[in-house]
Design a protein around this motif. Structure first.
Motif, short mmCIF file in Angstrom:
data_model
loop_
_atom_site.label_atom_id
_atom_site.label_comp_id
_atom_site.label_asym_id
_atom_site.label_seq_id
_atom_site.Cartn_x
_atom_site.Cartn_y
_atom_site.Cartn_z
N ARG A 223 17.14 61.95 26.96
CA ARG A 223 16.16 60.93 27.34
C ARG A 223 15.90 60.84 28.84
N HIS A 224 16.59 61.63 29.66
CA HIS A 224 16.27 61.64 31.08
C HIS A 224 15.06 62.54 31.31
N LYS A 225 14.14 62.05 32.13
CA LYS A 225 12.87 62.75 32.36
C LYS A 225 13.02 63.88 33.37
N GLU B 6 10.72 76.85 33.73
CA GLU B 6 11.41 77.22 34.97
C GLU B 6 11.16 76.12 35.99
N HIS B 7 11.93 76.17 37.06
CA HIS B 7 11.82 75.19 38.15
C HIS B 7 11.92 73.75 37.63
N ALA B 8 12.79 73.55 36.65
CA ALA B 8 12.95 72.22 36.07
C ALA B 8 13.82 71.36 37.01
N TYR B 9 13.42 70.12 37.18
CA TYR B 9 14.23 69.17 37.95
C TYR B 9 14.01 67.76 37.42
N MET B 10 15.04 66.96 37.55
CA MET B 10 15.02 65.60 37.04
C MET B 10 14.15 64.73 37.97
N VAL B 11 13.45 63.78 37.37
CA VAL B 11 12.62 62.85 38.16
C VAL B 11 13.22 61.47 38.13
N LYS C 138 22.18 72.59 38.68
CA LYS C 138 22.24 72.80 40.13
C LYS C 138 21.37 71.81 40.90
N THR C 139 20.28 71.37 40.29
CA THR C 139 19.33 70.50 40.99
C THR C 139 19.37 69.06 40.50
N SER C 140 20.27 68.75 39.59
CA SER C 140 20.28 67.42 38.99
C SER C 140 21.64 66.76 39.12
N PRO C 141 21.65 65.46 39.39
CA PRO C 141 22.94 64.76 39.41
C PRO C 141 23.52 64.71 37.99
N GLU D 138 5.73 67.63 32.05
CA GLU D 138 6.76 66.60 32.08
C GLU D 138 7.35 66.47 30.69
N GLY D 139 8.61 66.10 30.65
CA GLY D 139 9.26 65.90 29.36
C GLY D 139 10.57 65.18 29.58
N GLU D 140 11.39 65.16 28.55
CA GLU D 140 12.71 64.56 28.69
C GLU D 140 13.73 65.39 27.91
N ILE D 141 14.95 65.35 28.40
CA ILE D 141 16.01 66.10 27.74
C ILE D 141 16.16 65.59 26.31
#
Length: 166
Positions: free
Chosen positions: A141-143, A161-166, A131-134, A100-103
């Motif tokens: 700071r978005h996780k 890889e396979h990164a997506y926003m939570v 592609k997977t994030s709004p 987990e992390g944040e931009i």
């Protein structure tokens, strides 16, 4: 790639750049007057992730062409200073591990991700993340969560890889 150095003004040190054919910086080093270094691959307490935000005019005489070997020698010295920490990061973040992390920032190489728990910098593919994030979450700071894909030895970044926003 092209390599340049510049001395902006007295007291600001010497700046070194690696840029592409359009002048977009990929790596940057600042050697301060006191001998300390700021490099674009590591978050600096005061300067954050320092990298030229606008393309460099390759024809501007302000920037002096230097040999790739000169830049790489400086870059290698900076990497050696953090090599012990980098080896530890790789040992605690094996390929396949979910993290987990944040931009943190957007670079030409991709999206830099602050991996707080491991005190490391991750690199996610910006196009894939988009592609997977709004769009409203594609900001610092978005996780996000991701999986460790490998390691960028040139920048000492954990490739994700396979990164997506939570």
């Amino acid at each position: 790639m092209n390599y340049f150095m510049a001395c902006p003004e007295p007291g600001m040190g010497t700046w070194y750049f690696e840029v592409d054919a359009e002048g977009v910086a990929y790596r940057q080093i600042v050697v301060e007057e006191d001998g300390s270094w700021v490099t674009s691959n590591q978050k600096h307490e005061q300067y954050h992730f320092m990298l030229a935000e606008h393309p460099i005019d390759l024809d501007d005489p302000y920037y002096e062409n230097i040999a790739k070997t000169q830049f790489e020698e400086l870059w290698s010295r900076s990497l050696q200073a953090t090599m012990e920490k980098w080896q530890k990061i790789k040992s605690i973040l094996p390929v396949g591990m979910k993290i987990e992390g944040e931009i943190e920032a957007f670079f030409p190489q991709g999206t830099l991700v602050n991996l707080f728990k491991q005190q490391a910098v991750g690199l996610a593919d910006t196009a894939e993340l988009s592609k997977t994030s709004p769009p409203e979450k594609m900001y610092p700071r978005h996780k996000l969560t991701a999986t460790v894909k490998g390691y960028d030895e040139v920048n000492q970044w954990v490739v994700l890889e396979h990164a997506y926003m939570v």
